[in-house]
Design an enzyme around this catalytic site. Sequence first.
Site, PDB file in Angstrom:
ATOM      1  N   GLY A 104       1.196  -1.195   0.141  1.00 52.54           N
ATOM      2  CA  GLY A 104       0.300   0.067  -0.054  1.00 52.54           C
ATOM      3  C   GLY A 104       0.749   0.875   0.086  1.00 52.54           C
ATOM      4  O   GLY A 104       0.524   1.971  -0.388  1.00 52.54           O
ATOM      5  N   ASP A 128       2.967  -8.638   6.216  1.00 51.56           N
ATOM      6  CA  ASP A 128       1.999  -9.856   4.955  1.00 51.56           C
ATOM      7  C   ASP A 128       2.308 -10.379   4.498  1.00 51.56           C
ATOM      8  O   ASP A 128       2.857 -11.217   3.706  1.00 51.56           O
ATOM      9  CB  ASP A 128       1.369  -8.564   4.237  1.00 51.56           C
ATOM     10  CG  ASP A 128       0.003  -8.521   5.185  1.00 51.56           C
ATOM     11  OD1 ASP A 128       0.175  -9.110   5.897  1.00 51.56           O
ATOM     12  OD2 ASP A 128      -0.748  -7.477   5.423  1.00 51.56           O
ATOM     13  N   ILE A 251      -1.018  -8.489  18.343  1.00 54.32           N
ATOM     14  CA  ILE A 251       0.402  -9.567  19.159  1.00 54.32           C
ATOM     15  C   ILE A 251       1.363 -10.055  17.922  1.00 54.32           C
ATOM     16  O   ILE A 251       2.781  -9.340  17.967  1.00 54.32           O
ATOM     17  CB  ILE A 251       0.497 -10.372  20.359  1.00 54.32           C
ATOM     18  CG1 ILE A 251      -0.435 -11.479  19.238  1.00 54.32           C
ATOM     19  CG2 ILE A 251      -0.817  -9.799  21.204  1.00 54.32           C
ATOM     20  CD1 ILE A 251      -0.290 -12.926  20.226  1.00 54.32           C
TER      21      ILE A 251
HETATM   22  O1  F6P Z   1       0.296  -4.230   8.594  1.00 52.40           O
HETATM   23  C1  F6P Z   1      -0.382  -5.135   7.558  1.00 52.40           C
HETATM   24  C2  F6P Z   1      -1.656  -5.115   8.268  1.00 52.40           C
HETATM   25  O2  F6P Z   1      -1.347  -6.210   9.231  1.00 52.40           O
HETATM   26  C3  F6P Z   1      -2.515  -6.656   7.488  1.00 52.40           C
HETATM   27  O3  F6P Z   1      -2.370  -7.971   7.978  1.00 52.40           O
HETATM   28  C4  F6P Z   1      -3.847  -6.143   8.559  1.00 52.40           C
HETATM   29  O4  F6P Z   1      -5.118  -6.474   7.673  1.00 52.40           O
HETATM   30  C5  F6P Z   1      -4.066  -4.918   8.367  1.00 52.40           C
HETATM   31  O5  F6P Z   1      -2.926  -4.985   8.497  1.00 52.40           O
HETATM   32  C6  F6P Z   1      -4.368  -4.506   9.680  1.00 52.40           C
HETATM   33  O6  F6P Z   1      -4.029  -3.176   9.685  1.00 52.40           O
HETATM   34  P1  F6P Z   1      -4.779  -1.664  10.794  1.00 52.40           P
HETATM   35  O7  F6P Z   1      -4.189  -2.416  12.446  1.00 52.40           O
HETATM   36  O8  F6P Z   1      -4.572  -0.638   9.682  1.00 52.40           O
HETATM   37  O9  F6P Z   1      -6.167  -1.584  10.760  1.00 52.40           O
END
Ligand code: F6P
Length: 320
Positions: A104, A128, A251
Amino acid sequence: MKRVGIVTSGGDAPGMNAVIRAVVRMALPIGLKVIGFQNGYSGLITDQKCPLGLRSVSGIINFGGTILGSRRCEEFKTDKGLKRAQKTLEKNKISGLIVIGGEGSFAGALDLTRLSSINVYGVPCSIDNDVYGTDETVGFDTAVNTALFAIDRIRDTATSHNRVFIIEVMGRKRGFLALSVGLAAGAEKILVPEIKTDLKEVYELLEESRMKGKKSNIIVAAEGVGDMRRIAKKIEKNTGYEVRLSVLGYIQRGGAPTARSRILAGLFGAKVVNLVENERENEVVGILDGKLTSTNLEVVCKNRKPLDLNLLHLAEKLAT
Ligand code: F6P
């Protein structure tokens, strides 16, 4: 003196600080000045910054999170936000910007290159592991080990109570984390967003498992697979097993980076400074088949990293 900007963006990942440290320690001795922009792309928009010296990155190699702060920044997705960021970069006379983050963040970086003439360099850092052009991202190994630590304990209860456990790991869009964690934990089933879940297959697997006399069944599922509470209830209803759900949640994103994540951070940090020094145009560092490499930013953003489906089948075979 050439000035290089550095920003951590998107979801934090263990090892981001180790990358910042490596960049600073490699850049300063070759005459680059490093400016840290704070709180992700919002710091670029609002010109929140701090110069980074050799001592300002002391003692951070073992810290999770990011000393620069991170955000998911909606304004950066707009032309107005991008223009403000470009102005900040011009005002600070930044000649290259290093973006530490995941896919992203790199999409945002690519948008910036369309408006600005400065070179942008990516360092893949995400739990990820979904960045094209690298076999591994910084932080992924740490998240795998954190999840594994939890599942090894959950397995004790699963065996003692003869229960089915669904362990939900992170991964809204991709299943790299679920796949590695599942393989390492000896999971009986791994569910990933890339493959439509066939619950009948799960019921059959659990029935076979019962016939074989197995005492515990672990299903590792990526969060992007769907509503895991509903899935757990269905499995319970259709198999007669007691089913429990454990959502590992945040975590997985925190904690001290593993040796592997720290070493990768050091290698990536050194490589990205080399790209800056050589004024390479918009590239993302990576490691492919054990070799450090770099890939054009646009190529990274336009391609989807494939998930090795053979490993899914292997995991299931190994857990028979
Ligand atoms: O960092 C990646 C990630 O951990 C994804 O696996 C997860 O769905 C997302 O970020 C959650 O992001 P946020 O904390 O911004 O909701």
